[in-house]
Design an enzyme around this catalytic site. Structure first.
Site, mmCIF file in Angstrom:
data_model
loop_
_atom_site.group_PDB
_atom_site.id
_atom_site.type_symbol
_atom_site.label_atom_id
_atom_site.label_comp_id
_atom_site.label_asym_id
_atom_site.label_seq_id
_atom_site.Cartn_x
_atom_site.Cartn_y
_atom_site.Cartn_z
ATOM 1 N N ASP A 107 -1.908 -0.928 7.398
ATOM 2 C CA ASP A 107 -1.328 -1.675 6.276
ATOM 3 C C ASP A 107 -2.186 -2.878 5.905
ATOM 4 O O ASP A 107 -2.454 -3.145 4.729
ATOM 5 C CB ASP A 107 0.081 -2.150 6.636
ATOM 6 C CG ASP A 107 0.966 -1.002 7.074
ATOM 7 O OD1 ASP A 107 0.552 0.159 6.915
ATOM 8 O OD2 ASP A 107 2.067 -1.266 7.584
ATOM 9 N N GLY A 111 8.567 1.323 3.169
ATOM 10 C CA GLY A 111 7.374 2.083 3.545
ATOM 11 C C GLY A 111 6.154 1.710 2.730
ATOM 12 O O GLY A 111 5.145 2.415 2.751
ATOM 13 N N ARG A 147 0.841 -1.201 0.000
ATOM 14 C CA ARG A 147 0.000 0.000 0.000
ATOM 15 C C ARG A 147 0.873 1.247 0.000
ATOM 16 O O ARG A 147 2.041 1.211 0.375
ATOM 17 C CB ARG A 147 -0.927 0.033 1.214
ATOM 18 C CG ARG A 147 -0.225 0.028 2.561
ATOM 19 C CD ARG A 147 -0.099 1.385 3.212
ATOM 20 N NE ARG A 147 0.773 1.328 4.369
ATOM 21 C CZ ARG A 147 2.055 1.601 4.354
ATOM 22 N NH1 ARG A 147 2.653 1.945 3.222
ATOM 23 N NH2 ARG A 147 2.787 1.537 5.450
ATOM 24 N N TYR A 150 10.161 2.950 15.638
ATOM 25 C CA TYR A 150 8.717 2.696 15.591
ATOM 26 C C TYR A 150 8.116 2.371 16.963
ATOM 27 O O TYR A 150 7.162 3.016 17.420
ATOM 28 C CB TYR A 150 8.405 1.570 14.587
ATOM 29 C CG TYR A 150 6.933 1.512 14.269
ATOM 30 C CD1 TYR A 150 6.410 2.225 13.207
ATOM 31 C CD2 TYR A 150 6.060 0.794 15.081
ATOM 32 C CE1 TYR A 150 5.050 2.215 12.930
ATOM 33 C CE2 TYR A 150 4.705 0.771 14.816
ATOM 34 C CZ TYR A 150 4.202 1.478 13.735
ATOM 35 O OH TYR A 150 2.858 1.470 13.476
ATOM 36 N N HIS A 172 1.557 7.658 11.040
ATOM 37 C CA HIS A 172 1.778 7.354 12.463
ATOM 38 C C HIS A 172 0.604 7.803 13.325
ATOM 39 O O HIS A 172 0.803 8.277 14.446
ATOM 40 C CB HIS A 172 3.079 8.003 12.966
ATOM 41 C CG HIS A 172 4.304 7.291 12.475
ATOM 42 N ND1 HIS A 172 4.745 6.114 13.031
ATOM 43 C CD2 HIS A 172 5.163 7.578 11.461
ATOM 44 C CE1 HIS A 172 5.843 5.715 12.387
ATOM 45 N NE2 HIS A 172 6.104 6.571 11.430
#
Ligand code: ATP
Ligand code: GLA
Ligand code: MG
Length: 543
Positions: free
Chosen positions: A248, A191, A87, A302, A94
């Site tokens: 995601d 990403g 995607r 993350y 975030h």
């Protein structure tokens, strides 16, 4: 953006697992997909999966996968291929793990898992077309009690996350012998969510294999609903050691050709297709070629951001007397919970941002001892609650900057979606189209600035690519996905897109990576179109 997809008709019926590939005549009307049918579709024709422009290359790739499968497992039928795409996130970075809406879309690049079901060796065999990922074999009898060691970075852990997901959906399932060949075309750590595409494809493959092997089932279809697949994949992907949100997996499974997806996590998970009202613009993905390995850097990037935003929410609730916040996935309160609690007291988003500035007045950030004081808990309690399953390393938590990014980014998603749903002609003014694109783009550019300055998830190469994109005709550009490397997404005029791609090849790739091949550059930068989400493909594996 137009829909250049063909329709197919038939029904996915099987008699026995072994006979599945040969006898099934699967079905799917593309309109059924667009109608958001609850089950993951079973498709017989690649023209239902890919756009007309992507189809020729995909046909060659699928033919090569089928050929490799035959060479690897000469005595075995190819029962089906499970497919889940990557995607690109247009806006809302975030903020999914704070339960705010995001706006990704599924892309063409995907993970395919070719599967033979019905062997008698009791093995799960995982082979990969990429030789970096070496072959792995497991006993299916051991899978139920299997623990994933999240401390090691091991590619098969992502498949095993799918196994975990399957057992959370069907605790008494019997996984049959499965011999698999995996072919992923999403660059890893870019990403674009190769990890979730792989986890979703794995879970889908296992659910389909279980259904195919069941003596009671007569069909491949309806092995798993999209919603179950997404919810289970979100939770199970965390077994690899990254405390990720749900964007995601939602984009990968729910993707709709020609549409972005507005994914909501509050009050419950929902994905709504958003059509583009103008045909004149395109999104270009450009990979910095800096690999952002979330598993390795999770403790300082993350996973630390998830702790910072979660603990910021808990502190705000405590300091502002909001009472206990609803807990997300057993982890902690969310900034969405804070916003909702304030909303009930008549305080709007700007008011909440003012509270953030008051409560977190120390710009330099907070030590663990200072955090413990603000929360009214001991350092040990905080460590056990938030930093044990997903360990982090830090000197000071940056509650203020992280929370301000999240709240403002959530507003940007609202504004972007509002704009997308109104055609440029709805806007007044001389050059409505131009103004429309500039408005969309300014939101993207503001998002990138906030990611860089407040959320600290950019890097030199991402900033350079964003700068070059804007200097070379993009209306706006931003990092997409987790950041710290990976890709940018840029909004450009469709009629200028090829020229734009050429400029970035010269200005970024040829300069940063002298001698880079045309093939590598073509893989790194592409004009993207929103595509179909997860599917099971059976039949001829051609257009
Ligand atoms: P982001 O999460 O930022 O969108 P990403 O998902 O590509 O990017 P990670 O979450 O770090 O990045 O996941 C990358 C990991 O996923 C790889 O290191 C590898 O272990 C696994 N992976 C992805 N695709 C494949 C594949 N085709 N075959 C084997 N493993 C894969
Ligand atoms: C990764 C995670 C997502 C999301 C993005 C950042 O891709 O898997 O859940 O948090 O980063 O927006
Ligand atoms: Mg990922």
């Amino acid at each position: 953006m137009s829909r250049a997809y063909a329709s197919t008709t038939s029904t996915a019926t099987i008699t026995t697992a072994a006979a599945a590939a040969a006898s099934s005549t699967p079905t799917l009307e593309i309109d059924a997909i667009l109608d958001a049918a609850p089950y993951v579709p079973v498709i017989s024709s690649l023209s239902s999966v890919y756009s007309a422009s992507a189809l020729p290359a995909q046909e060659r790739r699928w033919a090569s996968l089928v050929e490799s499968f035959k060479n690897l497992y000469p005595a075995e039928d190819l029962t089906f291929i499970a497919r889940s795409p990557g995607r690109v996130n247009l806006i809302g970075e975030h903020i999914d793990y704070s339960l705010f809406d995001v706006l990704p879309m599924a892309i063409t690049q995907d993970v395919l898992i070719a599967v033979h079901v019905g062997g008698t060796d009791g093995k799960l065999v995982l082979n990969n077309t990429d030789p970096h990922f070496v072959s792995r074999t497991f006993n299916v009898a051991d899978l139920k009690d299997l623990e994933i060691d999240a401390t090691v970075h091991e590619w098969s852990n992502y498949f095993l996350a799918g196994v975990k997901g399957l057992f959370s959906l069907l605790p008494s399932a019997e996984i049959p012998s499965m011999h698999c060949l995996i072919d992923g075309r999403i660059p890893t750590g870019a990403g674009l969510s190769s990890s979730s595409a792989f986890v979703c494809a794995s879970l889908l493959a296992i659910a389909t294999a279980v259904k195919a092997a069941s003596p009671y089932s007569t069909t491949f279809a309806n092995a798993v609903t999209k919603s179950d697949l997404v919810q289970s994949a979100i939770v199970s992907e965390r077994h690899v050691g990254v405390n990720s949100g749900g964007m995601d997996q939602s984009a990968s499974v729910f993707g709709v050709p020609g549409h972005a997806l507005r994914v909501q996590f509050y009050p419950q998970l929902k994905a709504s297709p958003v059509a583009f009202q103008s045909d004149d613009f395109a999104f270009v993905i450009a990979n910095t070629l800096v690999v952002a390995d979330k598993h390795v850097t999770g403790p300082i990037h993350y996973n630390l951001r998830v702790v910072e935003t979660t603990v910021a929410a808990e502190i705000l609730a405590k300091q502002c007397g909001l009472g206990p916040l609803p807990i997300r996935d057993g982890f902690g309160g969310t900034l969405r919970g804070v916003v909702e609690a304030f909303k009930a007291r008549g305080v709007d988003m700007t008011g909440v941002m003012d509270k953030v500035k008051q409560v977190f007045s120390k710009q330099e950030g907070y030590t663990l001892a200072e955090t413990a004081e603000l929360l009214g808990q001991t350092e040990l309690e905080i460590t056990q609650k938030y930093m044990t399953r997903f360990p982090v390393r830090f000197e000071r938590f940056q509650f203020r900057a992280r929370a301000l990014h999240v709240l403002d980014e959530a507003r940007r998603v609202e504004r972007f979606c509002e704009l997308l749903t109104h055609a440029p002609a709805d806007q007044c003014g001389e050059d409505a189209e131009e103004k429309y694109l500039q408005d969309l783009a300014s939101i993207m550019t503001a998002s990138h600035k906030s990611c860089r300055a407040l959320f600290d998830c950019s890097c030199e190469e991402l900033d350079e690519l964003v700068g070059l994109a804007v200097a070379n005709g993009a209306y706006g550009s931003r990092l997409t996905g987790a950041g710290w490397g990976g890709a940018t997404v840029s909004l450009v005029r469709k009629d200028k897109a090829d020229e734009f791609v050429q400029c970035l090849k010269e200005e970024y790739y040829s300069k940063r990576y002298p001698g880079i091949s045309q093939d590598k550059m073509n893989d790194a930068i592409c004009i993207t179109e929103p595509g179909l989400g997860s599917a099971v493909v059976v039949g001829s594996y051609s257009g």
